[in-house]
Scaffold this motif. Structure first.
Motif, PDB file in Angstrom:
ATOM      1  N   VAL A   1      58.311  60.483  24.036  1.00  0.00           N
ATOM      2  CA  VAL A   1      58.874  61.650  23.350  1.00  0.00           C
ATOM      3  C   VAL A   1      58.819  62.859  24.277  1.00  0.00           C
ATOM      4  O   VAL A   1      58.044  62.895  25.233  1.00  0.00           O
TER       5      VAL A   1
ATOM      6  N   ASP B   1      66.017  63.750  22.257  1.00  0.00           N
ATOM      7  CA  ASP B   1      67.118  64.710  22.215  1.00  0.00           C
ATOM      8  C   ASP B   1      67.048  65.542  23.492  1.00  0.00           C
ATOM      9  O   ASP B   1      65.981  66.074  23.826  1.00  0.00           O
TER      10      ASP B   1
ATOM     11  N   LYS C   1      61.434  57.155  21.978  1.00  0.00           N
ATOM     12  CA  LYS C   1      61.277  57.220  20.522  1.00  0.00           C
ATOM     13  C   LYS C   1      62.074  58.371  19.916  1.00  0.00           C
ATOM     14  O   LYS C   1      61.530  59.214  19.203  1.00  0.00           O
ATOM     15  N   GLY C   2      63.359  58.409  20.248  1.00  0.00           N
ATOM     16  CA  GLY C   2      64.211  59.433  19.653  1.00  0.00           C
ATOM     17  C   GLY C   2      64.316  60.668  20.526  1.00  0.00           C
ATOM     18  O   GLY C   2      63.941  61.767  20.106  1.00  0.00           O
TER      19      GLY C   2
ATOM     20  N   LEU D   1      71.206  62.168  22.134  1.00  0.00           N
ATOM     21  CA  LEU D   1      70.886  62.416  20.733  1.00  0.00           C
ATOM     22  C   LEU D   1      70.130  61.216  20.169  1.00  0.00           C
ATOM     23  O   LEU D   1      70.660  60.100  20.108  1.00  0.00           O
ATOM     24  N   ASN D   2      68.854  61.457  19.813  1.00  0.00           N
ATOM     25  CA  ASN D   2      68.016  60.462  19.154  1.00  0.00           C
ATOM     26  C   ASN D   2      68.019  59.119  19.888  1.00  0.00           C
ATOM     27  O   ASN D   2      68.158  58.052  19.291  1.00  0.00           O
ATOM     28  N   VAL D   3      67.834  59.174  21.216  1.00  0.00           N
ATOM     29  CA  VAL D   3      67.902  57.959  22.027  1.00  0.00           C
ATOM     30  C   VAL D   3      66.629  57.130  21.872  1.00  0.00           C
ATOM     31  O   VAL D   3      65.511  57.627  22.053  1.00  0.00           O
ATOM     32  N   ILE D   4      66.827  55.877  21.555  1.00  0.00           N
ATOM     33  CA  ILE D   4      65.726  54.935  21.357  1.00  0.00           C
ATOM     34  C   ILE D   4      65.925  53.752  22.296  1.00  0.00           C
ATOM     35  O   ILE D   4      67.040  53.245  22.469  1.00  0.00           O
TER      36      ILE D   4
ATOM     37  N   GLY E   1      69.287  52.726  20.223  1.00  0.00           N
ATOM     38  CA  GLY E   1      69.631  53.653  19.152  1.00  0.00           C
ATOM     39  C   GLY E   1      69.996  54.996  19.733  1.00  0.00           C
ATOM     40  O   GLY E   1      69.602  55.334  20.854  1.00  0.00           O
ATOM     41  N   GLY E   2      70.775  55.770  18.976  1.00  0.00           N
ATOM     42  CA  GLY E   2      71.196  57.078  19.455  1.00  0.00           C
ATOM     43  C   GLY E   2      72.441  56.993  20.321  1.00  0.00           C
ATOM     44  O   GLY E   2      73.090  55.942  20.424  1.00  0.00           O
ATOM     45  N   ARG E   3      72.746  58.101  20.975  1.00  0.00           N
ATOM     46  CA  ARG E   3      73.947  58.164  21.812  1.00  0.00           C
ATOM     47  C   ARG E   3      73.701  59.076  23.007  1.00  0.00           C
ATOM     48  O   ARG E   3      72.919  60.014  22.921  1.00  0.00           O
TER      49      ARG E   3
ATOM     50  N   GLU F   1      58.650  50.331  21.540  1.00  0.00           N
ATOM     51  CA  GLU F   1      59.520  51.462  21.822  1.00  0.00           C
ATOM     52  C   GLU F   1      59.004  52.272  23.006  1.00  0.00           C
ATOM     53  O   GLU F   1      57.858  52.740  22.995  1.00  0.00           O
TER      54      GLU F   1
END
Length: 283
Positions: free
Chosen positions: A239, A37, A34-35, A21-24, A71-73, A31
Motif C-alpha cells: 500500500v 491509487d 493491495k489497491g 486506480l485500485n490496482v491489485i 484488479g483495478g486499472r 496480495e
C-alpha cells in the motif's frame, strides 16, 4: 550538446500521464499490491521508496504490463494498459497490442539485461530497427548521439563484457531512450553497481529529469530522491503509506512506518557513497 529525446505526450494536457486506480496484484494467493491509487503528471519525477517486498518493483512491472494486474486499472497517456474496456467489461489485448503499448514506455532494470553478443551501439539500435522497422542508418545516428550524451561515445564498439557496470547501465538507459518513450521506469538502477560507479548513472537520470522526462524511479538513493524528485511515495506492505514533497516525506515523515524505514536507511548509509551533488560537481 543534443537533447535527449523525451517523447512526452501532450495528447492529454493537464491530465495525468500515468493513472493507477485500485490496482491489485497477487502471487499464489498472496496480495503484493493491495489497491494502489497513483497519478503521475507529464514531466513529473516520482521516487518510490520502501523496504524490500513492499510492492514497488511489482507496481512498475504492472505499469509496463510485464505483470498482469488482478484488479483495478492502469492508464498511460489515456490508454488503458493491457485491456480494452467494452461497456465496462475488460477484454485482454492481444500480445501484439500489449507489445505496442510497451514500446511507449522505457524501463531500466537493476541488472542491465544487455545482449552480450552485441556491441553497445547494436544494443541501442536493436529495438527501433527490429520492433519498429526504422531505417538502420537513421537509428544509427540517433543511437550514436544517445551514447555520446551519456558519455560513452568511445564505447560504441565495445561489448558488455568490456564495460563496467556503470557503463552497462548507461547503455541500458540509452537503449530505452532510443524508442523515444513518453515514460521512463527505473527499478533500482544503481543497486547492482559498485559505489564509485553510482554517480555517473545518477547524473544521466538527473539530466533526463531536468529535460522534462516523466520518470518513476524505485530507489534507495536518498540524495537523488531529495534533490531530483517532485514527489516521493513511500510504500510498505503493498500500500501507499505516505506521499508528498521529498522534504516533507524524507525530512519530516508523518507515519511511523516511514520513520522506521528512514531511520534504518540512515543507519546503513555509507558516507563515502557518491551523491547526485558529487556527480554534478564532476561534470
Amino acid at each position: 550538446m543534443s537533447s535527449l529525446p523525451t517523447g512526452v505526450s501532450t495528447r492529454h494536457t493537464g491530465e495525468p500521464l500515468v493513472r493507477a486506480l485500485n490496482v491489485i496484484k497477487a502471487f499464489h494467493g498472496a496480495e503484493v499490491l493491495k489497491g494502489i491509487d497513483f497519478d503521475v503528471h507529464p514531466g513529473e519525477v516520482v521516487c518510490l521508496l520502501g523496504p524490500s517486498g513492499s510492492g514497488k518493483t511489482t507496481f512498475l512491472r504492472c505499469i509496463n504490463q510485464l505483470e498482469k494486474i488482478d484488479g483495478g486499472r492502469i492508464w498511460v497517456d489515456g490508454d488503458l494498459m493491457g485491456y480494452d474496456d467494452r461497456g465496462g467489461t475488460l477484454h485482454q489485448l492481444s500480445d501484439k497490442a500489449i507489445a505496442a503499448q510497451r514500446c511507449e514506455i522505457g524501463m531500466v532494470f537493476q541488472r542491465f539485461n544487455l545482449f552480450p553478443h552485441m556491441t553497445a551501439l547494436a544494443n541501442v539500435m536493436e529495438a527501433p530497427v527490429r520492433v519498429r522497422g526504422e531505417k538502420k542508418s537513421d537509428v544509427r545516428v540517433r543511437a550514436l548521439g544517445l551514447l555520446e550524451r551519456v558519455g560513452l561515445s568511445d564505447k560504441a564498439d565495445s561489448y558488455p563484457a568490456q564495460l563496467s557496470g556503470g557503463e552497462q547501465q548507461r547503455v541500458a538507459i540509452s537503449r530505452a531512450l532510443a524508442m523515444s518513450p513518453k515514460l521512463m521506469l527505473f527499478d533500482e538502477p544503481t543497486s547492482a553497481l559498485d559505489p564509485e560507479l553510482v554517480g555517473d548513472v545518477l547524473a544521466v537520470m538527473r539530466e533526463l529529469a531536468a529535460q522534462g522526462m516523466t520518470m518513476i524511479v524505485v530507489t534507495h538513493e536518498m540524495s537523488f530522491a531529495r534533490e531530483v524528485a517532485d514527489r516521493v511515495v513511500f510504500m510498505d506492505g503493498g500500500v501507499v503509506v505516505e506521499s508528498g514533497h521529498p522534504k516533507d516525506v524524507i525530512d519530516n515523515p508523518q507515519h511511523e512506518r516511514t520513520k522506521l524505514f528512514l531511520k534504518r536507511m540512515r543507519s546503513h548509509d555509507d558516507p563515502d557513497r557518491p551523491t547526485v551533488q558529487d556527480a554534478r560537481s564532476q561534470g
